[in-house]
Design a protein around this motif. Structure first.
Motif, PDB file in Angstrom:
ATOM      1  N   UNK B 128       0.762  -0.874  -0.124  1.00 39.71           N
ATOM      2  CA  UNK B 128      -0.297   0.463  -0.042  1.00 39.71           C
ATOM      3  C   UNK B 128       1.005   1.057  -0.310  1.00 39.71           C
ATOM      4  N   UNK B 129       2.447   0.836   0.788  1.00 44.81           N
ATOM      5  CA  UNK B 129       2.705   2.475   0.711  1.00 44.81           C
ATOM      6  C   UNK B 129       3.392   2.027  -0.459  1.00 44.81           C
ATOM      7  N   UNK B 130       3.587   1.509  -1.642  1.00 47.16           N
ATOM      8  CA  UNK B 130       4.306   1.867  -2.528  1.00 47.16           C
ATOM      9  C   UNK B 130       2.870   2.795  -3.696  1.00 47.16           C
ATOM     10  N   UNK B 131       2.332   1.849  -3.819  1.00 40.39           N
ATOM     11  CA  UNK B 131       1.044   2.581  -4.532  1.00 40.39           C
ATOM     12  C   UNK B 131       0.074   3.520  -3.843  1.00 40.39           C
ATOM     13  N   UNK B 132      -0.041   4.215  -2.747  1.00 40.88           N
ATOM     14  CA  UNK B 132      -0.296   5.463  -1.995  1.00 40.88           C
ATOM     15  C   UNK B 132      -1.294   6.825  -2.901  1.00 40.88           C
ATOM     16  N   UNK B 133      -0.879   6.808  -4.035  1.00 39.71           N
ATOM     17  CA  UNK B 133      -1.253   7.488  -4.838  1.00 39.71           C
ATOM     18  C   UNK B 133      -2.276   6.823  -6.279  1.00 39.71           C
ATOM     19  N   UNK B 134      -2.113   5.697  -5.644  1.00 37.47           N
ATOM     20  CA  UNK B 134      -3.062   4.944  -7.492  1.00 37.47           C
ATOM     21  C   UNK B 134      -4.566   5.499  -6.550  1.00 37.47           C
ATOM     22  N   UNK B 135      -5.875   5.061  -7.540  1.00 38.63           N
ATOM     23  CA  UNK B 135      -6.572   5.356  -7.177  1.00 38.63           C
ATOM     24  C   UNK B 135      -6.999   3.842  -6.657  1.00 38.63           C
TER      25      UNK B 135
END
Ligand SMILES: Nc1ncnc2c1ncn2[C@@H]1O[C@H](COP(=O)(O)OP(=O)(O)OP(=O)(O)O)[C@@H](O)[C@H]1O
Ligand SMILES: [Mg+2]
Lengths: 290, 238
Positions: B128-135
């Motif tokens: 989740x940290x890697x994808x924090x800006x992903x919708x």
């Protein structure tokens, strides 16, 4: 090239009108995005707000721009109360009921307005109404420049609010996932009412920015809301940047068509652009594919 | 079971309109316990969760959480009290970024501890940290499940209800999920676990209830239920 001197002012005027369309459409698209309904009362609320600005000036001598401190907050409160007290109660959570309830409110408000104020056209007499600002390429009426700037500030503020605040996030969350919103402890009914309140406040701002150059009648909301509906669909239902871009495009189109085809045909261009864009992008300029 | 349970449900009845789904449920969850709720499809497990979370009204019965009567309370109040549900089907906000989803998890909590909560969730779920800006809508099913749990943890629950957290996960992720649940519990979180993976849930749960036709058909320590012939027959096909 020889037409440049008339085209440039026309485009600038179109942008300023378009900014007001965008403002009305922003409110409409916000309410649509969250409640999934077209708020038929939007135009009547704009009309009421315009009468508010008018009478505040006539009776209390309040300048329309100072009315920005009074009318939008009043619209906010009225919008909240209307949604929570009337629309939510009368519709029992069914979307098609909400639609009818807002239509009923629109009809009621308009008839009361006609009863009290007749269909007379009222305008304000302001010392600065015909002042102009030299933008280098053209002279533009001062109230139009203010309206343009004001609409952009509101649009920008709204965008920041939606992106950065908890309530803004909650509004976006409720728009797409009500059950998920309840699960994290968001008061969904409050968010509905806040969205309606903010949408109505937008109309309050539009009324203050419009009155220095525009007239008010009990029917004045119709033309704005018809165009605002167009803008909302054009920009993509529920899209903020779409409403802004759509409003500006419609404003410029109307102005240029008026210039080249004559005043009365100005609106034809709007619907030509509308159909053309929807043929190319069925979900609107910035809408998400369903 | 501990003396004063964290959650105590008695005589709970609820349903949809005229249809009664829960016909008198008694359930208790102690602080620090993992309690599994089992039952076939349509037994009323999610209905029970939704009544506990204040999403559905109850017709009769009492719900006490942390010494307070929360029967009929609004969902905001219940979340604020520390009873948090990670619902069936995840229900993440598809149009919001991972970060905004997590932030909304702490909607009923002060901003002061938000950064700390985020740090903890990102440490638990580095994905989740890697994808924090992903919708969130563009996350894979497993990632969405992690997000739903992370969002639930952001609410600083004292009791976390997990409704089929392993649904749609690969066997490896299911394994990770159960490890995670056990770890959260070791850190002091009470958990109500609704699962189709009956065997695995009975391994990590302290106690379990089996719902049938809107009633508790069977209940007891997980270890003894695992050995129960009736349960083995109806759920494990043995
Ligand atoms: N919104 C609803 N309206 C009417 N009936 C419903 C509704 N939601 C659930 N039910 C019914 O209530 C019963 C219990 O459903 P519930 O979702 O609680 O089952 P469950 O035990 O969670 O099942 P599953 O394991 O499939 O998730 C079912 O018969 C279902 O059809
Ligand atoms: Mg279920």
């Amino acid at each position: 090239m020889s037409q440049l001197p008339i085209v440039v002012p026309s485009v600038l005027n179109g942008l300023t009108t378009g900014a007001i369309y965008a403002l009305v459409a922003l409110g409409l698209t916000l309410i649509y995005g969250v409640l999934h309904i077209i708020n038929f009362a939007h135009g009547s609320l704009l009309m009421l707000a315009m009468f508010g600005v008018f009478f505040l000036h006539k009776l209390a001598g309040l300048d329309p721009y100072l009315a920005l401190l009074v009318v939008p907050p009043a619209c906010f409160v009225a919008g909240y109360a209307l949604q929570r007290g009337v629309i939510a109660r009368a519709s029992h959570g069914k979307d098609h009921n909400i639609l009818l309830v807002t239509l009923g409110i629109a009809i009621a408000i308009e008839n009361v307005a006609i009863y009290f104020w007749r269909s007379d056209t009222r305008t304000l007499d302001l010392s600065y109404a015909f002042d102009t600002v030299n933008l280098g390429v053209a002279l533009v009426a001062l109230p139009r420049v203010v309206a343009f700037a004001g609409a952009l500030v509101v649009a920008g503020g709204l965008w920041l609010f939606m992106a950065r605040t908890d309530l803004g996030r909650a509004i976006r969350a409720v728009a797409k996932e009500r059950q998920g919103a309840r699960v994290v402890g968001i008061d969904v009914e409050h968010v509905f009412a806040m969205s309606f309140a903010i949408g109505t406040a937008c109309v309050g701002v539009a009324a203050c920015l419009l009155m220095p150059t525009f007239y008010v009648t009990p029917q004045v909301g119709h033309s704005f809301v018809l165009i605002a509906f167009t803008v909302v669909v054009l920009g993509g239902m529920g899209s903020f940047p779409g409403a802004l871009a759509g409003g500006l495009i419609i404003g410029v189109t109307e102005s240029l068509c008026g210039l080249f085809l004559g005043e009365s045909l100005g609106q034809i261009g709007i619907f030509a652009i509308f159909i053309a864009i929807l043929l190319l992008r069925p979900s609107g300029l910035l809408g998400h594919r369903a | 079971m501990p003396e004063a349970p964290l959650l105590e449900v008695a005589g709970l009845r609820a349903g949809y309109g005229a249809i009664e789904v829960l016909r008198g449920i008694d359930v208790a969850v102690g602080a620090g316990e993992i309690v599994a709720i089992l039952g076939s499809n349509g037994a009323g497990k999610s209905t029970l969760n939704n009544v506990l979370s204040g999403l559905l009204p109850l017709a009769a019965g009492s719900i006490r959480f942390d010494g307070r009567d929360i029967a009929g309370a609004r969902s905001e109040t219940i979340v604020a009290a520390g009873l948090v549900q990670v619902p069936e089907g995840r229900r993440v906000f598809p149009n919001l970024s991972v970060l905004d989803n997590l932030i909304l998890g702490s909607y009923r909590r002060g901003r002061a501890r938000r950064a700390q909560g985020l740090e903890r969730v990102f440490a638990t779920f580095p994905r989740l940290a890697e994808r924090r800006e992903q919708r969130a809508g563009t996350l894979s099913g497993g990632e969405q499940q992690m997000l739903a749990i992370g969002r639930g943890l952001m609410a600083e629950p004292r009791l976390l209800i997990l409704d089929e957290p392993s649904l749609g996960l690969s066997p490896l992720l299911v394994e990770e999920m159960f490890t995670l649940i056990r770890r959260l519990n070791t850190d002091g979180l009470a958990v109500v676990l609704v699962e189709q993976n009956v065997v695995q849930s009975l391994v990590i749960a302290h106690r379990a209830y089996v719902l049938e036709n809107g009633r508790v058909a069977l209940s007891g320590p997980a270890a003894s239920l695992r050995a129960d012939p009736a349960l083995r027959r109806s759920y494990l096909g043995m």
